[in-house]
Design a protein around this motif. Structure first.
Motif, PDB file in Angstrom:
ATOM      1  N   ASP A   1     -38.336  27.711  -8.940  1.00  0.00           N
ATOM      2  CA  ASP A   1     -39.275  26.914  -9.725  1.00  0.00           C
ATOM      3  C   ASP A   1     -39.068  27.118 -11.217  1.00  0.00           C
ATOM      4  OD1 ASP A   1     -40.225  29.426  -9.649  1.00  0.00           O
ATOM      5  OD2 ASP A   1     -41.998  28.966  -8.436  1.00  0.00           O
ATOM      6  N   ASP A   2     -37.919  27.680 -11.577  1.00  0.00           N
ATOM      7  CA  ASP A   2     -37.577  27.776 -13.003  1.00  0.00           C
ATOM      8  C   ASP A   2     -36.051  27.783 -13.122  1.00  0.00           C
ATOM      9  OD1 ASP A   2     -37.868  27.936 -15.673  1.00  0.00           O
ATOM     10  OD2 ASP A   2     -38.913  29.864 -15.701  1.00  0.00           O
ATOM     11  N   TYR A   3     -35.552  27.577 -14.341  1.00  0.00           N
ATOM     12  CA  TYR A   3     -34.105  27.555 -14.541  1.00  0.00           C
ATOM     13  C   TYR A   3     -33.493  28.890 -14.124  1.00  0.00           C
ATOM     14  CZ  TYR A   3     -35.211  23.522 -17.385  1.00  0.00           C
ATOM     15  OH  TYR A   3     -35.658  22.312 -17.798  1.00  0.00           O
ATOM     16  N   PRO A   4     -32.418  28.863 -13.326  1.00  0.00           N
ATOM     17  CA  PRO A   4     -31.771  30.143 -12.998  1.00  0.00           C
ATOM     18  C   PRO A   4     -31.151  30.739 -14.263  1.00  0.00           C
ATOM     19  CG  PRO A   4     -30.458  28.304 -12.161  1.00  0.00           C
ATOM     20  CD  PRO A   4     -31.731  27.721 -12.703  1.00  0.00           C
ATOM     21  N   THR A   5     -31.261  32.038 -14.419  1.00  0.00           N
ATOM     22  CA  THR A   5     -30.735  32.665 -15.636  1.00  0.00           C
ATOM     23  C   THR A   5     -29.216  32.747 -15.568  1.00  0.00           C
ATOM     24  OG1 THR A   5     -30.797  34.844 -14.643  1.00  0.00           O
ATOM     25  CG2 THR A   5     -32.788  34.136 -15.820  1.00  0.00           C
ATOM     26  N   GLU A   6     -28.625  33.046 -16.715  1.00  0.00           N
ATOM     27  CA  GLU A   6     -27.165  33.219 -16.760  1.00  0.00           C
ATOM     28  C   GLU A   6     -26.748  34.333 -15.792  1.00  0.00           C
ATOM     29  OE1 GLU A   6     -25.398  33.732 -20.717  1.00  0.00           O
ATOM     30  OE2 GLU A   6     -24.055  35.215 -19.811  1.00  0.00           O
ATOM     31  N   GLU A   7     -27.527  35.411 -15.779  1.00  0.00           N
ATOM     32  CA  GLU A   7     -27.198  36.561 -14.934  1.00  0.00           C
ATOM     33  C   GLU A   7     -27.255  36.180 -13.446  1.00  0.00           C
ATOM     34  OE1 GLU A   7     -26.056  39.173 -16.269  1.00  0.00           O
ATOM     35  OE2 GLU A   7     -25.979  40.495 -14.530  1.00  0.00           O
ATOM     36  N   GLN A   8     -28.308  35.461 -13.062  1.00  0.00           N
ATOM     37  CA  GLN A   8     -28.422  35.061 -11.646  1.00  0.00           C
ATOM     38  C   GLN A   8     -27.235  34.195 -11.245  1.00  0.00           C
ATOM     39  OE1 GLN A   8     -32.236  33.197 -11.964  1.00  0.00           O
ATOM     40  NE2 GLN A   8     -33.309  34.878 -10.956  1.00  0.00           N
ATOM     41  N   GLN A   9     -26.887  33.266 -12.121  1.00  0.00           N
ATOM     42  CA  GLN A   9     -25.760  32.386 -11.799  1.00  0.00           C
ATOM     43  C   GLN A   9     -24.457  33.170 -11.767  1.00  0.00           C
ATOM     44  OE1 GLN A   9     -25.564  28.379 -13.374  1.00  0.00           O
ATOM     45  NE2 GLN A   9     -27.350  28.798 -14.601  1.00  0.00           N
ATOM     46  N   ILE A  67     -13.482  25.977  -6.694  1.00  0.00           N
ATOM     47  CA  ILE A  67     -13.803  24.984  -7.728  1.00  0.00           C
ATOM     48  C   ILE A  67     -15.319  24.803  -7.798  1.00  0.00           C
ATOM     49  CG2 ILE A  67     -13.434  22.619  -8.516  1.00  0.00           C
ATOM     50  CD1 ILE A  67     -10.858  22.591  -6.830  1.00  0.00           C
ATOM     51  N   ILE A  68     -15.873  25.204  -8.936  1.00  0.00           N
ATOM     52  CA  ILE A  68     -17.322  25.073  -9.106  1.00  0.00           C
ATOM     53  C   ILE A  68     -17.609  23.747  -9.800  1.00  0.00           C
ATOM     54  CG2 ILE A  68     -19.391  26.060 -10.166  1.00  0.00           C
ATOM     55  CD1 ILE A  68     -18.074  28.787  -9.934  1.00  0.00           C
ATOM     56  N   ARG A  69     -18.428  22.943  -9.166  1.00  0.00           N
ATOM     57  CA  ARG A  69     -18.847  21.707  -9.809  1.00  0.00           C
ATOM     58  C   ARG A  69     -20.102  22.011 -10.613  1.00  0.00           C
ATOM     59  NH1 ARG A  69     -20.823  16.767  -6.591  1.00  0.00           N
ATOM     60  NH2 ARG A  69     -22.522  18.102  -5.928  1.00  0.00           N
ATOM     61  N   THR A  70     -20.126  21.613 -11.883  1.00  0.00           N
ATOM     62  CA  THR A  70     -21.303  21.912 -12.700  1.00  0.00           C
ATOM     63  C   THR A  70     -22.480  21.054 -12.202  1.00  0.00           C
ATOM     64  OG1 THR A  70     -20.640  20.312 -14.363  1.00  0.00           O
ATOM     65  CG2 THR A  70     -19.952  22.598 -14.720  1.00  0.00           C
ATOM     66  N   LEU A  71     -23.635  21.511 -12.623  1.00  0.00           N
ATOM     67  CA  LEU A  71     -24.909  20.938 -12.202  1.00  0.00           C
ATOM     68  C   LEU A  71     -24.908  19.415 -11.981  1.00  0.00           C
ATOM     69  CD1 LEU A  71     -27.918  21.443 -11.852  1.00  0.00           C
ATOM     70  CD2 LEU A  71     -28.170  21.247 -14.313  1.00  0.00           C
ATOM     71  N   ASP A  72     -25.279  19.006 -10.777  1.00  0.00           N
ATOM     72  CA  ASP A  72     -25.313  17.573 -10.451  1.00  0.00           C
ATOM     73  C   ASP A  72     -26.703  17.222  -9.920  1.00  0.00           C
ATOM     74  OD1 ASP A  72     -24.625  14.954  -9.877  1.00  0.00           O
ATOM     75  OD2 ASP A  72     -23.537  15.434  -8.047  1.00  0.00           O
ATOM     76  N   ILE A  73     -27.703  17.317 -10.781  1.00  0.00           N
ATOM     77  CA  ILE A  73     -29.040  16.938 -10.303  1.00  0.00           C
ATOM     78  C   ILE A  73     -29.424  15.566 -10.841  1.00  0.00           C
ATOM     79  CG2 ILE A  73     -29.994  19.235  -9.940  1.00  0.00           C
ATOM     80  CD1 ILE A  73     -31.585  18.567 -12.609  1.00  0.00           C
ATOM     81  N   GLY A  74     -30.617  15.140 -10.447  1.00  0.00           N
ATOM     82  CA  GLY A  74     -31.068  13.787 -10.762  1.00  0.00           C
ATOM     83  C   GLY A  74     -30.864  12.962  -9.500  1.00  0.00           C
ATOM     84  N   ALA A  75     -31.213  11.701  -9.557  1.00  0.00           N
ATOM     85  CA  ALA A  75     -31.135  10.812  -8.394  1.00  0.00           C
ATOM     86  C   ALA A  75     -31.885  11.440  -7.217  1.00  0.00           C
ATOM     87  CB  ALA A  75     -29.691  10.493  -8.055  1.00  0.00           C
ATOM     88  N   ASP A  76     -31.186  11.686  -6.088  1.00  0.00           N
ATOM     89  CA  ASP A  76     -31.890  12.223  -4.920  1.00  0.00           C
ATOM     90  C   ASP A  76     -32.220  13.709  -5.075  1.00  0.00           C
ATOM     91  OD1 ASP A  76     -29.023  12.272  -4.909  1.00  0.00           O
ATOM     92  OD2 ASP A  76     -29.138  13.223  -2.938  1.00  0.00           O
ATOM     93  N   ASP A  86     -38.505  19.779 -10.172  1.00  0.00           N
ATOM     94  CA  ASP A  86     -39.725  19.583 -10.978  1.00  0.00           C
ATOM     95  C   ASP A  86     -39.617  20.104 -12.400  1.00  0.00           C
ATOM     96  OD1 ASP A  86     -40.880  18.327  -8.939  1.00  0.00           O
ATOM     97  OD2 ASP A  86     -42.174  19.997  -8.296  1.00  0.00           O
ATOM     98  N   TYR A  87     -39.113  21.364 -12.535  1.00  0.00           N
ATOM     99  CA  TYR A  87     -39.155  21.967 -13.867  1.00  0.00           C
ATOM    100  C   TYR A  87     -38.222  21.292 -14.876  1.00  0.00           C
ATOM    101  CZ  TYR A  87     -35.174  24.643 -11.992  1.00  0.00           C
ATOM    102  OH  TYR A  87     -33.977  25.009 -11.419  1.00  0.00           O
ATOM    103  N   PHE A  88     -37.346  20.394 -14.411  1.00  0.00           N
ATOM    104  CA  PHE A  88     -36.505  19.640 -15.354  1.00  0.00           C
ATOM    105  C   PHE A  88     -37.290  18.492 -15.997  1.00  0.00           C
ATOM    106  CE2 PHE A  88     -31.909  20.621 -15.500  1.00  0.00           C
ATOM    107  CZ  PHE A  88     -31.850  21.665 -14.610  1.00  0.00           C
ATOM    108  N   ASN A  89     -38.439  18.163 -15.405  1.00  0.00           N
ATOM    109  CA  ASN A  89     -39.274  17.058 -15.896  1.00  0.00           C
ATOM    110  C   ASN A  89     -38.456  15.806 -16.196  1.00  0.00           C
ATOM    111  OD1 ASN A  89     -41.732  18.436 -15.844  1.00  0.00           O
ATOM    112  ND2 ASN A  89     -41.136  19.536 -17.722  1.00  0.00           N
TER     113      ASN A  89
END
Ligand code: PEP
Ligand code: MG
Length: 537
Positions: free
Chosen positions: A301-309, A326-335, A339-342
């Motif tokens: 329910d909050d942004y993951p910290t640099e350390e957690q990631q 291969i890590i794909r960077t954050l792909d949120i939005g759409a489906d 919440d915390y990104f508002n």
């Protein structure tokens, strides 16, 4: 009786239940006068525990590989931890009590301290410290290693299973693990998956089911105790079929992804989180072609910290032991709403504020993720790719942010490796300018799920349109060829990480098109390998 739990590895198991017994290690507090003698009993137990752990490391090394065996080296180190040792000796001397009590008490205190930490990784270490103190207490109480009592293979039910317990079990006697506690990220879950045994956690089973017949359905996350004959017949048939297929496919482990006429292709796996890595190893994928990193953002329910990631990426990089990830960077939005990104409500979210658009608009989020990935790059063979690209300008902006992040790490004296940078080709725009994009990056990975959606103008979430959502559409196939050709002209390697990559009716087409890589779900790796090996003249 059917009980629902959470599956940590799929598969079906049918057999008798055995409830795991840890032996009697009840610890009683006793006053002692000779505390020095108790301290030497503790030192001796520590020595024995260290020898046991060394032996377990060797056993695990053979069975589940170096990276997964490393936990026993960690346990050996934790055993020698000066804070832990001093705390035990302090309790013995200050309270004049027996060594068993001092160890159990210290184990509980440390486990509680780890469990209260604001970090998933550290919380998971609580189980390790309990495991170490249980081992010491077991040695001090004279309780030997635990085993399976039954002569026949069993479905093993337990409150929780420590990694040292799972590994010392005779695997040929375990059909499935079912536990009341444990987490999907625990080493136990990872080991169980690596062993390729269906496993469930969070199952609240009754204590009086010892010896009863049960079915574990790792696909549905259920255990059926005392199943009716009809269920038994149904599951026996499924089990036989699955086992036949599994046996055939298992023979392909360690084999090359090469066609009959000698053409090779890389076969990687897609993952949604750290806990999927065991399935990647179990299915012998040569790397991870798509790590959907947004899972780190979705589960909280909050942004993951640099350390957690960092810890999550490092764990995957290390477990894959030098194979490409291969890590794909954050792909949120759409489906994928968080919440915390508002992000607010949008009329057309699939065409809206999502993925790289958010990252470029809110660079602080992007930089945190990139710093975590670059820090983890030091521990393995990482690459990064960016989703939903539509322009060269975006790639240039990304590259300049990447340079900033690398510079900040240099200034902080944090080591990192240079990594390959790639883009996902999942919009028609990216396909049409793939000749230009290829000059900017090292590789392309085609996201056929979104590419089909945007090319055919069909919402991939709309079930009403499932029958016309056609990834075999000639428009898509022509695009694939175009991307391969444009990529190769500039020296980029080109792969597919969308679902279409696992479509074995197209494997031969992909190879003929010149694809260098296919990344599919772990359970599809051996099936696709089978197809590759039967392809060609
Ligand atoms: C795709 O679009 O094909 C893809 C692999 O990404 P996702 O399914 O996560 O959108
Ligand atoms: Mg996509």
């Amino acid at each position: 009786m059917e009980i629902k739990g959470k599956s940590v590895f799929n598969g079906i198991a049918i057999g008798k239940i055995e409830i795991y017994s840890k032996g009697d290690k009840t610890v009683v507090r006793k006053s002692v006068s000779d505390t020095a003698a108790e301290v030497s009993r503790f030192e001796k137990a520590k020595q024995d525990a260290s020898e046991q752990l060394a032996a377990l490391y060797e056993k695990a090394l053979k069975e589940v590989g170096e990276v997964n065996a490393a936990i026993f080296e960690v346990h050996q180190m934790m055993l020698e931890d000066p804070d832990f040792v001093e705390a035990v000796i302090g309790i013995i001397e200050n309270q004049s009590v027996n060594a068993e009590y001092a160890v159990a008490q210290t184990g509980d205190n440390f486990a509680e301290m780890f469990a209260a930490m604001d970090d998933d990784y550290m919380r998971a270490r609580a189980a390790d410290i309990k495991d170490i103190s249980d081992r010491l207490v077991g040695i001090l109480c004279g309780v030997g290693a635990d085993g399976i009592r039954s002569e026949e293979p069993v479905i093993l039910l337990a409150d929780d299973l420590a990694p040292s317990e799972t590994v010392q079990l005779d695997k040929s006697k375990v059909l499935s693990f079912v536990t009341k506690h444990g987490s999907a990220n625990s080493h136990t879950a990872i080991l169980a998956r690596t062993m390729n045994i269906p496993a469930l956690i969070s199952v609240d089973y009754p204590e009086d089911c010892e010896g009863k017949t049960a079915i574990v359905d790792g696909f549905e996350g259920i255990i059926i105790i005392d199943p009716p004959v009809s269920e038994l017949e149904k599951y026996t048939e499924r089990l036989n079929k699955a086992q036949e297929e599994k046996m055939l496919l298992q023979q392909l482990k360690g084999k090359e992804n090469v066609t009959l006429d000698g053409r090779k292709i890389n076969l990687y796996a897609n993952i949604g989180g750290v806990s999927d890595v065991a399935a990647v190893l179990a299915n012998d994928a040569s790397g991870i072609g798509l790590f959907r990193s947004e899972f780190l953002y979705l589960g909280t329910d909050d942004y993951p910290t640099e350390e957690q990631q960092f810890l999550a990426y490092k764990s995957v990089a290390e477990t894959m032991a030098g194979k490409k990830v291969i890590i794909r960077t954050l792909d949120i939005g759409a489906d994928k709403q968080v919440d915390y990104f508002n992000l607010g409500k949008e009329d057309n979210p699939a065409m809206g504020y999502r993925a790289i658009r958010i990252c470029l608009d809110r660079p602080e989020i992007f930089k945190t993720q990139l710093r975590a990935i670059y820090r983890a790059s030091y521990y393995g063979n990482l690459s990064i790719m960016f989703p939903m690209i539509i322009s060269v300008d975006e790639v240039k902006k990304i590259k300049s942010i990447v340079e900033e992040v690398k510079e900040s790490l240099r200034q902080d004296g944090i080591p990192f490796k240079e990594v390959e940078l790639g883009v996902m080709i999942e919009t028609p725009a990216a396909v049409m300018i793939s000749d230009l994009l290829a000059k900017e990056v090292d590789f392309f990975s085609i996201g056929t799920n979104d590419l089909t959606q945007y090319t055919l103008a069909i919402d991939r979430q709309n079930a009403k349109l499932d029958n016309i959502y056609d990834s075999h559409h000639p428009a898509i196939l022509r695009m694939l060829q175009m991307v391969v050709d444009n990529g190769h002209k500039e020296g980029c390697w080109v792969g597919i990480c969308g679902e279409l990559g696992a479509d074995t009716s197209l494997t031969e087409t992909f190879i003929n098109m010149g694809f260098d890589e296919l990344s599919v779900s772990p359970s599809m790796v051996l099936r696709v390998r089978d197809k590759i090996r039967k392809t060609g003249a």
